[in-house]
Design an enzyme around this catalytic site. Structure first.
Site, PDB file in Angstrom:
ATOM      1  N   SER A 112       0.860  -1.179   0.000  1.00 57.96           N
ATOM      2  CA  SER A 112       0.000   0.000   0.000  1.00 57.96           C
ATOM      3  C   SER A 112       0.890   1.219   0.000  1.00 57.96           C
ATOM      4  O   SER A 112       2.111   1.105   0.054  1.00 57.96           O
ATOM      5  CB  SER A 112      -0.899   0.012   1.240  1.00 57.96           C
ATOM      6  OG  SER A 112      -1.787   1.111   1.201  1.00 57.96           O
ATOM      7  N   ARG A 357      -0.417  -3.721  -7.177  1.00 57.62           N
ATOM      8  CA  ARG A 357      -1.657  -4.384  -6.763  1.00 57.62           C
ATOM      9  C   ARG A 357      -2.843  -3.586  -7.267  1.00 57.62           C
ATOM     10  O   ARG A 357      -2.750  -2.367  -7.490  1.00 57.62           O
ATOM     11  CB  ARG A 357      -1.749  -4.512  -5.241  1.00 57.62           C
ATOM     12  CG  ARG A 357      -1.693  -3.200  -4.495  1.00 57.62           C
ATOM     13  CD  ARG A 357      -2.228  -3.281  -3.080  1.00 57.62           C
ATOM     14  NE  ARG A 357      -3.663  -3.445  -3.057  1.00 57.62           N
ATOM     15  CZ  ARG A 357      -4.404  -3.309  -1.946  1.00 57.62           C
ATOM     16  NH1 ARG A 357      -3.827  -3.032  -0.797  1.00 57.62           N
ATOM     17  NH2 ARG A 357      -5.697  -3.469  -1.985  1.00 57.62           N
ATOM     18  N   THR A 393      -6.864   1.447   4.705  1.00 55.11           N
ATOM     19  CA  THR A 393      -6.449   0.562   5.795  1.00 55.11           C
ATOM     20  C   THR A 393      -7.297   0.769   7.044  1.00 55.11           C
ATOM     21  O   THR A 393      -7.716  -0.197   7.697  1.00 55.11           O
ATOM     22  CB  THR A 393      -4.964   0.779   6.130  1.00 55.11           C
ATOM     23  OG1 THR A 393      -4.173   0.529   4.965  1.00 55.11           O
ATOM     24  CG2 THR A 393      -4.514  -0.131   7.249  1.00 55.11           C
ATOM     25  N   CYS A 554      -0.462  -5.739 -17.672  1.00 49.71           N
ATOM     26  CA  CYS A 554       0.170  -6.512 -16.598  1.00 49.71           C
ATOM     27  C   CYS A 554       1.480  -5.843 -16.177  1.00 49.71           C
ATOM     28  O   CYS A 554       2.334  -5.578 -17.018  1.00 49.71           O
ATOM     29  CB  CYS A 554       0.440  -7.935 -17.062  1.00 49.71           C
ATOM     30  SG  CYS A 554       1.403  -8.909 -15.870  1.00 49.71           S
ATOM     31  N   CYS A 580       4.066 -13.821 -11.974  1.00 52.65           N
ATOM     32  CA  CYS A 580       2.862 -13.184 -11.438  1.00 52.65           C
ATOM     33  C   CYS A 580       3.084 -12.665 -10.018  1.00 52.65           C
ATOM     34  O   CYS A 580       3.539 -13.389  -9.135  1.00 52.65           O
ATOM     35  CB  CYS A 580       1.709 -14.181 -11.449  1.00 52.65           C
ATOM     36  SG  CYS A 580       0.168 -13.517 -10.796  1.00 52.65           S
ATOM     37  N   CYS A 583      -1.348  -9.202  -8.536  1.00 49.78           N
ATOM     38  CA  CYS A 583      -2.058  -7.914  -8.487  1.00 49.78           C
ATOM     39  C   CYS A 583      -3.508  -8.044  -8.937  1.00 49.78           C
ATOM     40  O   CYS A 583      -4.331  -7.215  -8.602  1.00 49.78           O
ATOM     41  CB  CYS A 583      -1.334  -6.866  -9.318  1.00 49.78           C
ATOM     42  SG  CYS A 583      -1.503  -7.074 -11.112  1.00 49.78           S
ATOM     43  N   CYS A 586      -5.171  -8.490 -14.441  1.00 49.51           N
ATOM     44  CA  CYS A 586      -5.599  -9.222 -15.633  1.00 49.51           C
ATOM     45  C   CYS A 586      -7.042  -9.672 -15.521  1.00 49.51           C
ATOM     46  O   CYS A 586      -7.817  -9.583 -16.476  1.00 49.51           O
ATOM     47  CB  CYS A 586      -4.675 -10.409 -15.881  1.00 49.51           C
ATOM     48  SG  CYS A 586      -4.525 -11.546 -14.470  1.00 49.51           S
TER      49      CYS A 586
END
Length: 611
Positions: A112, A357, A393, A554, A580, A583, A586
């Protein structure tokens, strides 16, 4: 630490699962240390088939019974687990809680900004400072900047983005600390354990989850190391999977938790942590940017947070409702770093980590129904991020607290679920509507969709300024998100390819160099977790119509269109699943909705540091 006999029996029964988690975490850390930073191995796999083509493994599964099962070891899941145990301790009661996390260790998949509010943390631990919570750098300055290609201009700072009293943190480190507190309270915490499927009862209620099988090869057949997943059954199952959770997306569809015509909208956040020259470091400074490198039709913005110890977090958020299939969020981030405003700060420094992400941006009008027979949605998997604040958060933690309070009352105080009847946490949704989360999401509900007009960023900025400074949501209407993000992509024929500059390998980098900084690892001989519903769609539709957008949206180089050796002059679609970083972009942005992101073996994926 005291644990009841019942809890100890559960721990003993789950010992194989815990041992498997420890081995996988060790494997990830060892492989990361051994891998050279400037190189990246590519796993070159052909598209996997639909899950209906799998060879099912018939093995008896161990069944473990709990009061509460929590899927996901992020801020929401851990807050719920901690609250449940605190409630039980206060009343000298017993409540059995298990929490599973697909990352090799807690925090390994957490990324984050992050500049967080401490209210919910103080609810859980009023003495969090004395306990050593890793919140060390208070936010001291706020700035808003508008960037052009070469220049920077100050903007009025929106009051909703004020960070007075907040802390600039590594959220992955905060999550690790929360995990320690949860374990001390007696929560059974199992990292490196992925949730494979939801268990439904005959009445359609949720009764728990099944953890992923281990030791399955690419053909979905058991290897010598095969270990079947475990059924974790609970009176209440809380889903805290984060943005676009792999189980939650199916749960929402199956149980019709989101009204027809209502859509969630997402962004992708890309971030690096740098160690910079101490002379350039200004601890506690928080800067957000708008404008360059994004065009006026693309929602998003940058961030520069001065952390502790001469560390700086640099990031870019790009709304996934963008239209141009040639846009690459990763390369837009490189262009942001190449801007003089950012380059001057980073020059002479070094990159510590990289990550990406997806994040939920839809706000109040995109929320699904929060409860269902047997469970509830908490945190980002529900969608509580406040986009105008660029914060989620605190709301994730608060939602975990609210759900835990209602689950405890239902199970322990009222004794529901003992007869096998499904526990419904309708009171959780009611508590949400009376909470601080609802209040701030209601006030901010019209900001994000205001950018989706013909005026683009200009119209959004004008409305946002008016709404956040004066109206504060007090209008008799709510703007809606009209389309899902994947439907916003337009054919490539409407655009020209974007000429992105080559990386200089000092400030900007190629994508594989960045991926090498994530610590990502996936066992080679396992089923590809990025599954295609139809293996022909990408070549037949996405390539000719959108010029293969997967290879650009991506941020980890997972998807490629390469020459087809078997058919000279043609292309085939290649999935480099080893790269990968989980995140889930896709799954969200694929215009054909043909890619299904599923969980790999538990413990696989990134091993983030200071993100």
């Amino acid at each position: 630490m005291y644990r009841s006999a019942a809890t100890l029996n559960r721990v003993r029964a789950l010992a194989p699962l815990a041992a498997r988690a420890t081995m996988r975490a060790s494997r990830i850390l060892t492989s990361r240390a051994a891998r050279p930073m400037a190189m990246r191995h590519l796993s070159t796999t052909r598209p996997s088939l639909n899950t209906s083509d799998m060879a099912e493994v018939e093995e008896p599964r161990e069944v473990m019974e709990y009061d509460v099962v929590i899927v996901g070891g992020g801020p929401a899941g851990l807050s719920a687990a901690i609250r449940l145990k605190q409630q039980a301790a206060a009343e000298d009661k017993e409540v059995n809680v298990v929490l599973i996390e697909k990352g090799g260790e807690l925090g390994a998949h957490t990324m984050s900004g992050a500049c967080i509010e401490t209210g919910p943390l103080e609810e859980l631990f009023p003495d969090w400072k004395e306990r050593g919570a890793p919140l060390n750098q208070p936010a001291l300055e706020d700035h808003m900047r508008f960037l052009t290609e070469k220049h920077v201009f100050p903007l009025p700072h929106p009051p909703t983005m004020s960070n007075a009293g907040n802390y600039i943190v590594s959220l992955s480190n905060v999550v690790k600390w929360l995990g320690e507190q949860a374990e001390e309270l007696g929560v059974d915490v199992f990292p490196a354990t992925a949730a494979k499927e939801v268990i439904y009862g005959e009445d359609g209620s949720v009764q728990g989850i099944v953890t992923n099988d281990a030791g399955v090869d690419k053909q979905f057949k058991p290897k010598d190391t095969f270990t079947p997943g475990i059924e974790l059954r609970g009176k209440v199952t809380l889903f805290a999977e984060g943005c676009h959770g792999s189980l939650t997306k199916g749960l929402i569809r199956k149980l019709k938790l989101r009204d027809e015509g209502k859509f969630q909208t997402y962004g992708i956040g890309i971030k690096e942590v740098w160690e910079v020259d101490p002379a350039k470091h200004n601890a506690g400074e928080v800067t957000h940017t708008m404008g360059y490198p994004l065009d006026y039709r693309t929602y998003g913005g940058g961030l520069v947070y001065h952390m502790e110890d001469n560390k700086v977090a640099v990031g870019l958020v790009v709304g996934l409702d963008y239209q141009n299939p040639y846009l690459s969020p990763y390369k837009e981030f490189q262009r942001l770093k190449a801007h003089p405003f950012v380059t001057n700060l980073l020059k002479g420094g070094r990159v510590i980590s990289y990550g990406a992400r997806a994040l939920v941006e839809g706000g109040l009008q995109s929320l699904p129904k929060l409860y269902f027979p047997g469970g509830a949605l908490i945190g980002d998997t529900a969608g509580f991020l406040n986009m105008p604040k660029i914060k989620g958060t605190h709301n994730a933690m608060k939602s975990g607290i609210l759900a835990a309070d209602e689950a405890y009352k239902a199970i322990v105080t009222e004794g529901r679920g003992e007869d096998g009847a499904a526990v419904e946490l309708q009171s959780y949704e009611e508590a949400f509507k009376n909470s601080s989360i609802y209040k701030e999401l209601y006030e901010a509900r019209n900001v994000r969709p205001s950018f989706d007009t013909a005026l683009g960023i200009w119209g959004g900025m004008m409305w946002s300024g008016l709404d956040t400074m004066f109206l504060k949501g007090r209008v008799p209407f709510t703007f809606q998100h009209k389309h899902p993000d994947h439907a916003m992509l337009k054919p490539a024929a409407h655009f020209k390819p974007i000429d992105y500059p080559k990386p200089d390998n000092e400030i900007t980098f190629d994508i594989l160099t960045s991926v090498s900084r994530t610590g990502t690892n996936h066992a080679e001989n396992q089923p590809v977790h990025l599954r295609l519903k139809d293996p022909q769609v990408e070549i037949a539709h996405n390539l000719p119509v959108f010029d293969g957008p997967e290879q650009r949206f991506c941020p980890a180089g997972v998807y490629e269109y390469v020459d087809d050796e078997a058919n000279p002059g043609k292309k085939r679609f290649q999935i480099n699943s080893q790269n990968c970083i989980h995140c889930k972009t896709c799954d969200i942005k694929d215009p054909s909705q043909n890619i299904n992101w599923t969980v790999p073996e538990g413990g696989d994926g990134p091993q983030y540091v200071d993100t």
